[in-house]
Structure formats: C-alpha cells, structure tokens
Design an enzyme around this catalytic site. Structure first.
Site, mmCIF file in Angstrom:
data_model
loop_
_atom_site.group_PDB
_atom_site.id
_atom_site.type_symbol
_atom_site.label_atom_id
_atom_site.label_comp_id
_atom_site.label_asym_id
_atom_site.label_seq_id
_atom_site.Cartn_x
_atom_site.Cartn_y
_atom_site.Cartn_z
ATOM 1 N N GLY A 11 -53.964 34.369 8.972
ATOM 2 C CA GLY A 11 -53.641 35.607 9.671
ATOM 3 C C GLY A 11 -52.664 36.456 8.892
ATOM 4 C CB CYS A 98 -46.764 21.342 5.577
ATOM 5 S SG CYS A 98 -48.120 22.128 6.481
ATOM 6 N N GLY A 122 -54.200 30.961 -0.053
ATOM 7 C CA GLY A 122 -53.556 32.168 -0.561
ATOM 8 C C GLY A 122 -52.285 31.896 -1.335
ATOM 9 C CB CYS A 194 -44.597 25.958 8.293
ATOM 10 S SG CYS A 194 -44.181 24.211 8.199
#
Length: 360
Positions: A11, A98, A122, A194
């Site tokens: 997103g 992560c 990305g 995160c």
C-alpha cells in the site's frame, strides 16, 4: 510463456512502482498484501487503509490482488523475540528479523501456491545471481539503501528474488507513480518499527512488558533522578531523560551510558561522550549472504545502525560468530542491534551485537 512474479504490495509507493515496473518488463504479476499485525483495537489502524491502497494500485495495473494473514507467524517468530530482547535490556531491530522470518519465509511459500517463479519487493537494493552464488548489492540511491535490513536473510531465501527499485532513486520512483496515476504517488513513507508505526512507543511497550521504576545514577553511582523502566532507554540516548541541572555536575546534556539490570539502574553521563566510544564488538552468530570470504579475517566496512556510514574495520570469524575491530572508535554501539559488513558495494551479511568493547 510468461514468468510469474508475486510482488509484496504494502500500500506504499515503493511496492506499487515495483509492481508497475515488473508488468512493463513483461512478467505475469500478482500482488500479495501481508497482514502481520492485528491493529483492530489500536488507536492507530492503518492495515485496512493500506490494503485499500494496495487493491487500488493492483486494479489500476490490471493485476490480481490477494491478502494473506501472517499474524500468528509474526507473533511467534518476530514479536516474541522483540519482547525477550527488551527483557534482557537489549535494543532489538524487529524489521531485520521480519524480513527473514516473514517476507522471505512464509511469504515465499504462499507465493509458490499462487504459481510464482519469482517474488519481488520494493526494497532499495540490487541482487546478482548465478548457479553457484548470490550477491546482495547496495542500491543506486545511497540514502535509501536497505541492505542493512536484509542482513539476516539466508542465501537460499534470496534465490529467484527481484528488486526492481535497485537502480532507481526515490524521486524517480515517485515520478513514475505520479506519471501513471497510482494513488500511492504522494503517500507518506511509513516510519518506525513495522508493527508500531506512528504509535507512542512507550505506551505500546508498557502494554506488553511491566515497567519497573529505578534510579538514574551518574558514572560514580550518585543518584540524580528516576527512570520509568530500563526498557524505555537505549545506549547514547539524550532526549527524554528528565534530568535538569545537577549541582556539582557539568552542565552539559546527559546521555545513557549503561543499563544495569541487576540493580535496575540507568547509568548516565554528560560531557563529550567518551564513555560511548567503543573500539570493537562481538556478534552472536554471523549470517553470510552468498559465499563468505575464504579468509577467516579480512578488512571490510561495517554499520552498527541503519543511518550510519559504513566504517572501516577488520572482521574475524569466530566459533560463536564474529569479532569486529574498528579502525576508529565508534559511538553508542548497542547490544541487540546488528553489525552489518560491506565489501566493494556488496552486503556480506551481519550478526546481532552481543557486546561492545573498548579494547580490541
């Protein structure tokens, strides 16, 4: 026949442009959104908004969009470790873990179920692959390079991985998004840990770990204040200590030197920061990405935090991990963070800092 790439769409603008570039390159692209944290009861809830943006981008690119829930895996593999490290008085970096435990682990497995030949993210970095080796290389945009956060990813996890943004700078990425009408073109980059995001870190941590107040002492043991709980502080920290002028002490800014778990004391000092300078460090384990150098001891450059320029050092591989000796003393080397090694633009990998040493 077109190769299929499953892109981790978050997103955000970076993953959006990664998906766009891969489609332009002729791949069969699938977007996969990861839900790693249950924020339905939190004050700051962004997952639903991010999923909405991810779907909008995939719709604009005319590619399928899927969502997968990895909350259980995240709690067990990342968050439990995060809390355990704070209990030990260390300062962890869960974003690094992560990547290994979620983004290049369960994500890869799920992508294969969708027919993936490759996965892509990305991240700002580059990769070189051959039948015999994999090299993780720094990005063209030195300010955005994210190899530091990938230092624990295993070599085999990076095979058949694509990083479409590696040769671009951030401004170019936003320009591509805007030119192609992607809704994320001007979206603010996410910051912070995160799963914490824009939350108040102190408040967030207190809901999972009980805080125990204690004394703030100077390096001579003199009590000069009270701390709210050792877990809230990190080595080198200057802000938020709540210490004003202290009679008989130098009137400089105070900073954290040490956390004494046994006595529940926060040790601070003021002045030029000599107590924060370390000549070497010891790592718990060391994850090499690709074939490691043949020598057990070699010259390289090392970062002990993300925004730090890599510093000249000598790395010695040991039975338990690695010993790293710096050419010049480094400030605020912190246990629980990662020491990441570089050589000629290649990220060699990294290890968790166990201890910072003033001697070599």
């Amino acid at each position: 026949m077109k190769k299929t790439v499953v892109v981790g769409v978050s997103g955000g603008v970076d993953s959006s442009v990664a998906a766009y570039l891969l489609k332009e390159q002729g791949y069969n692209v699938i977007g996969l959104f990861m839900n790693n944290w249950d924020d339905t009861d939190d004050e700051v809830c962004t997952a639903s908004e991010d999923w909405q943006d991810a779907r909008a981008v995939c719709g604009a690119l005319e590619i399928p969009a899927y969502s997968v829930n990895f909350q259980k895996e995240y709690l067990e593999r990342v968050f439990a470790h995060f809390l355990d490290e704070y209990k030990k008085g260390r300062t962890p970096n869960p974003d690094v873990l992560c990547n290994r435990e979620i983004k290049f682990g369960p994500f890869w497995d799920y992508a294969k179920r969708l027919g993936a030949d490759y996965i892509a993210t990305g991240h700002y970095c580059r990769i070189e692959q051959s039948d015999s080796d994999v090299h993780l290389l720094e990005a063209a945009d030195a300010n955005k390079d994210q190899t530091y956060f990938l230092n624990q990813v295993r070599t085999e996890q990076l095979r058949n991985v694509l990083f479409p943004l590696g040769s671009l700078v951030k401004g170019e990425v936003r320009a591509i998004a805007e030119k192609n009408g992607l809704v994320t073109a001007k979206k603010k980059d996410s910051t912070g840990v995160c799963f914490i995001g824009e939350r108040n870190f102190k408040k967030f941590l207190s809901t999972y770990l009980p805080a125990k107040q204690g004394d703030i002492v100077d390096t001579h043991g003199k009590v000069i204040g009270t701390h709210d709980g050792l877990m809230y502080y990190t080595i080198g920290q200057r802000r938020g200590l709540g210490i004003g002028g202290v009679k008989g002490e130098a009137q400089s800014r105070w900073y954290v030197v040490h956390k004494d778990l046994e006595k529940n004391c926060l040790v601070v000092s003021c002045g030029e920061g000599e107590e924060l300078l370390y000549s070497s460090l010891v790592c718990d384990g060391f994850n090499f990405i690709g074939k490691p150098p043949e020598q057990k001891q070699f010259a390289c450059a090392v970062k002990t935090r993300y925004r730090q320029p890599a510093q000249p050092a000598t790395l010695t591989v040991t039975e338990s991990g690695a010993h790293i000796a710096f050419c010049d003393p480094q400030r605020a080397v912190t246990a629980g963070q990662y020491a990441v090694a570089y050589l000629n633009g290649r990220c060699l990998g990294g290890g968790v800092i166990h201890e910072a040493l003033r001697g070599l």
